[in-house]
Design a protein around this motif. Sequence first.
Motif, PDB file in Angstrom:
ATOM      1  N   THR A   1      -0.013   2.764  -5.610  1.00 13.92           N
ATOM      2  CA  THR A   1      -0.824   2.717  -4.531  1.00 13.92           C
ATOM      3  C   THR A   1      -2.165   1.708  -4.925  1.00 13.92           C
TER       4      THR A   1
ATOM      5  N   HIS B   1      -2.730   1.539   3.408  1.00 11.97           N
ATOM      6  CA  HIS B   1      -1.377   1.123   3.768  1.00 11.97           C
ATOM      7  C   HIS B   1      -0.204   1.886   2.988  1.00 11.97           C
TER       8      HIS B   1
ATOM      9  N   THR C   1       2.803   2.201   5.610  1.00 16.51           N
ATOM     10  CA  THR C   1       3.197   0.626   5.812  1.00 16.51           C
ATOM     11  C   THR C   1       4.369   0.512   4.695  1.00 16.51           C
ATOM     12  N   ALA C   2       3.829   0.692   3.484  1.00 19.34           N
ATOM     13  CA  ALA C   2       4.829   0.449   2.260  1.00 19.34           C
ATOM     14  C   ALA C   2       6.198   1.275   2.564  1.00 19.34           C
TER      15      ALA C   2
ATOM     16  N   ILE D   1       0.161  -2.469  -6.092  1.00 17.35           N
ATOM     17  CA  ILE D   1       1.114  -3.061  -5.417  1.00 17.35           C
ATOM     18  C   ILE D   1       0.923  -3.212  -3.712  1.00 17.35           C
ATOM     19  N   TYR D   2       0.246  -2.275  -3.186  1.00 17.92           N
ATOM     20  CA  TYR D   2      -0.176  -2.294  -1.814  1.00 17.92           C
ATOM     21  C   TYR D   2      -1.518  -1.818  -1.664  1.00 17.92           C
ATOM     22  N   PRO D   3      -2.234  -2.030  -0.679  1.00 21.29           N
ATOM     23  CA  PRO D   3      -3.589  -1.355  -0.688  1.00 21.29           C
ATOM     24  C   PRO D   3      -3.584   0.088  -0.286  1.00 21.29           C
ATOM     25  N   GLU D   4      -4.494   0.852  -0.494  1.00 21.57           N
ATOM     26  CA  GLU D   4      -4.418   2.413  -0.485  1.00 21.57           C
ATOM     27  C   GLU D   4      -4.285   2.802   0.911  1.00 21.57           C
TER      28      GLU D   4
END
Length: 133
Positions: free
Chosen positions: A83, A91, A94-95, A86-89
């Motif tokens: 978090t 989202h 969404t991930a 790799i993907y925004p906190e």
Amino acid sequence: MGYEVLVVVALVLHFGFLAYLAVGGYLAWWWPRTIWLHLITAGWGVTVVVASLTCPLTDLERWARAGAGQSVPDTGFIDRYLTGVIYPEDHVWTARIVLGAVVVVSWTGFVLRWRRRRAQQQARISGQAATYR
């Protein structure tokens, strides 16, 4: 030194588990027997998220870090290493949905390939039976 090795082992196993969770269904396209392992893996992944469980690998990492005299994180593996990296906190869900969709697509492809193989086998068996008549 043994505790530091256990920390690394826990991290490698965690990354491996998550990688297999993402691509294991696709691997089953070529190695169909592995679909059972992937179903178990996905089931565990869903259980951990839905029931807000702590993964045993996270517990192992924390225990080994404490034994090694390292700081023990208060967050889990995904929160700490994925978090915000790799993907925004903001989202996280969404991930999770994207990962779930990737798994569902892999299983759909697996079922389609399995049905095609089965139909081809049936056709071969029928063809062989006709040859012997």
